[in-house]
Design a protein around this motif. Sequence first.
Motif, short mmCIF file in Angstrom:
data_model
loop_
_atom_site.label_atom_id
_atom_site.label_comp_id
_atom_site.label_asym_id
_atom_site.label_seq_id
_atom_site.Cartn_x
_atom_site.Cartn_y
_atom_site.Cartn_z
N GLY A 126 15.41 7.55 -4.83
CA GLY A 126 15.80 7.91 -6.02
C GLY A 126 15.74 9.28 -6.51
N ILE A 127 14.88 10.12 -5.78
CA ILE A 127 15.12 11.44 -6.16
C ILE A 127 16.49 12.14 -5.67
CG2 ILE A 127 14.14 13.68 -5.45
CD1 ILE A 127 11.54 12.69 -4.89
N GLU A 128 17.00 11.56 -4.68
CA GLU A 128 18.37 12.19 -4.42
C GLU A 128 19.52 11.47 -4.84
OE1 GLU A 128 15.49 13.36 -1.37
OE2 GLU A 128 16.08 11.29 -1.75
N LEU A 129 19.27 9.83 -5.12
CA LEU A 129 20.11 8.95 -5.54
C LEU A 129 20.50 8.44 -6.97
CD1 LEU A 129 20.68 6.87 -2.06
CD2 LEU A 129 22.14 8.52 -2.94
N GLY A 130 19.15 8.64 -7.62
CA GLY A 130 19.20 8.09 -9.11
C GLY A 130 20.19 8.45 -10.06
N ASP A 131 20.28 9.77 -10.06
CA ASP A 131 21.31 10.63 -10.82
C ASP A 131 22.86 10.02 -10.41
OD1 ASP A 131 19.43 11.46 -12.47
OD2 ASP A 131 19.75 13.51 -11.71
N TYR A 132 22.93 10.19 -9.02
CA TYR A 132 24.28 9.83 -8.71
C TYR A 132 24.63 8.27 -8.73
CZ TYR A 132 27.93 8.38 -5.01
OH TYR A 132 28.75 7.97 -4.39
N ALA A 133 23.55 7.59 -8.73
CA ALA A 133 24.13 6.07 -8.89
C ALA A 133 24.32 5.79 -10.36
CB ALA A 133 22.97 5.24 -8.38
N PHE A 134 23.81 6.53 -11.22
CA PHE A 134 24.04 6.33 -12.53
C PHE A 134 25.49 7.00 -12.74
CE2 PHE A 134 23.79 7.84 -17.15
CZ PHE A 134 23.54 6.75 -17.81
N SER A 135 25.88 8.21 -12.42
CA SER A 135 26.92 8.75 -12.81
C SER A 135 28.34 8.66 -11.90
CB SER A 135 26.69 10.25 -12.62
OG SER A 135 25.50 10.52 -13.70
N VAL A 136 28.16 7.91 -10.83
CA VAL A 136 29.03 7.89 -9.66
C VAL A 136 30.34 7.20 -10.51
CG1 VAL A 136 28.33 5.77 -8.81
CG2 VAL A 136 29.87 7.29 -7.37
N LEU A 137 31.66 7.76 -10.21
CA LEU A 137 33.00 7.16 -10.61
C LEU A 137 33.06 7.66 -12.25
CD1 LEU A 137 33.39 3.58 -9.28
CD2 LEU A 137 33.90 6.00 -8.23
N ASN A 138 31.91 8.27 -12.63
CA ASN A 138 32.45 8.96 -14.22
C ASN A 138 32.42 10.24 -14.14
OD1 ASN A 138 32.10 6.38 -15.36
ND2 ASN A 138 29.94 6.53 -15.61
N THR A 139 31.24 10.98 -13.99
CA THR A 139 31.24 12.60 -13.66
C THR A 139 31.11 12.92 -12.31
OG1 THR A 139 29.01 12.69 -14.49
CG2 THR A 139 30.86 12.85 -16.27
N VAL A 140 30.82 12.21 -11.45
CA VAL A 140 30.53 12.28 -10.17
C VAL A 140 31.00 11.45 -9.28
CG1 VAL A 140 28.40 12.52 -8.38
CG2 VAL A 140 28.25 13.19 -10.91
N GLY A 141 31.35 11.98 -7.96
CA GLY A 141 31.65 11.24 -7.00
C GLY A 141 33.10 10.60 -7.08
N SER A 142 33.20 9.66 -5.92
CA SER A 142 34.42 8.77 -5.68
C SER A 142 34.09 7.58 -4.90
CB SER A 142 35.57 9.63 -4.91
OG SER A 142 35.12 9.87 -3.54
N GLU A 143 35.28 6.63 -4.72
CA GLU A 143 35.08 5.30 -4.12
C GLU A 143 34.74 5.77 -2.68
OE1 GLU A 143 37.44 6.31 -6.09
OE2 GLU A 143 37.93 4.51 -7.63
N HIS A 152 16.64 -2.74 -5.76
CA HIS A 152 15.70 -3.97 -5.80
C HIS A 152 14.46 -3.40 -4.89
CE1 HIS A 152 19.14 -6.00 -7.56
NE2 HIS A 152 19.84 -5.59 -6.48
N SER A 153 13.94 -2.11 -5.15
CA SER A 153 12.67 -1.98 -4.66
C SER A 153 11.77 -1.26 -5.62
CB SER A 153 13.06 -0.93 -3.24
OG SER A 153 13.30 0.48 -3.82
N ASP A 154 11.15 -0.54 -5.39
CA ASP A 154 10.12 -0.02 -6.36
C ASP A 154 10.38 1.39 -6.78
OD1 ASP A 154 9.38 1.31 -4.10
OD2 ASP A 154 7.40 1.19 -3.89
N ASP A 155 11.38 2.02 -6.52
CA ASP A 155 12.02 3.31 -7.09
C ASP A 155 12.53 3.12 -8.45
OD1 ASP A 155 12.94 5.70 -7.15
OD2 ASP A 155 13.14 5.90 -5.11
N SER A 156 11.64 3.62 -9.47
CA SER A 156 11.85 3.46 -10.74
C SER A 156 12.98 4.57 -11.40
CB SER A 156 10.45 3.70 -11.46
OG SER A 156 9.87 4.89 -11.38
N ARG A 157 13.32 5.53 -10.23
CA ARG A 157 14.29 6.55 -10.53
C ARG A 157 15.56 6.13 -10.68
NH1 ARG A 157 10.90 10.16 -6.86
NH2 ARG A 157 10.93 8.19 -5.73
N MET A 158 15.85 4.82 -10.17
CA MET A 158 17.27 4.31 -10.05
C MET A 158 17.73 3.86 -11.35
SD MET A 158 17.95 4.85 -6.88
CE MET A 158 19.63 4.04 -6.75
N PRO A 159 18.94 3.65 -11.57
CA PRO A 159 19.29 3.16 -13.04
C PRO A 159 19.30 1.59 -13.08
CG PRO A 159 21.17 3.48 -11.66
CD PRO A 159 20.13 3.87 -10.91
N ASP A 160 19.51 1.13 -14.17
CA ASP A 160 19.72 -0.28 -14.37
C ASP A 160 20.50 -0.82 -13.43
OD1 ASP A 160 17.88 -0.65 -16.85
OD2 ASP A 160 19.53 0.44 -17.71
#
Length: 269
Positions: free
Chosen positions: A72-89, A104-112
Amino acid sequence: MAAERRLSCRSRGGPFEIESDQPDRGLALALEALGEAFSSVRPPAAIDCCPHCKKAHDFAPVLMHPRHRLTGIELGDYAFSVLNTVGSEADLHYLAGRILQLLHSDDSRMPDIEVFYDKLRRAGWQSWPQAEAIAAVFDALWHDLLTRDPSHECVDTLLCALGLAEDTITPRLLRWADLDCDVAVRRLYEFVTWGCRQKGGLLIPCNAFWNRALPTYRELVVWLNEGPALRAVTAAFDRYDDPGLLEVVADVHGLLVMVGHGYEHDNIA
């Protein structure tokens, strides 16, 4: 009846460990299988982002580290913002399997999970070669919800997430309507009691992530109010003889008979 305890929304373990009174290895295996399913998807050269929000090098670690070691350190912000202000399909396709594992694991830094499941729909996940592996995770989560106590996800959370990701949730609702075990009955009690509210004669889901324009939202509201759920609960009276469980059935029945009378389909949204 005595107040029901709220079920654990997320019993957190490792990425593929489901902490529960009755661990469901089916879910763990489905999540683990995502690694192999997405192994042929190559990383993009870079992850683009809005220059006013982030810099491209902010997401460089996502592509520098082995995918299976990302957290989640690397992917938390990305997962939250992708297709909006970050990234592509394209980069979402590359990272989707690992993100699902972390969600679906114990990484609390991931979005809902609802946030990311909506992005899967927008990216057209059902057209990917890995669609079957993703669907297997969805199936395992739904099976876990209806058979395990505590379940890995809260009922209102998972139902909304699946409603955002899938074209239809009718098969999910048909499976639920079987009410073939006490857990399925208690999940319905939990949902109509804590996950819904009454509005204009309708019982509607409370989860703010629902997109009311999607057909899956309409499917759920019709199921709750037009009779299918009530018929399923009525049939459950003849299926069980445990007094405590019958009390739960009676409570759900009482809530369902009070709603759904005289509403118009056009007013569902």
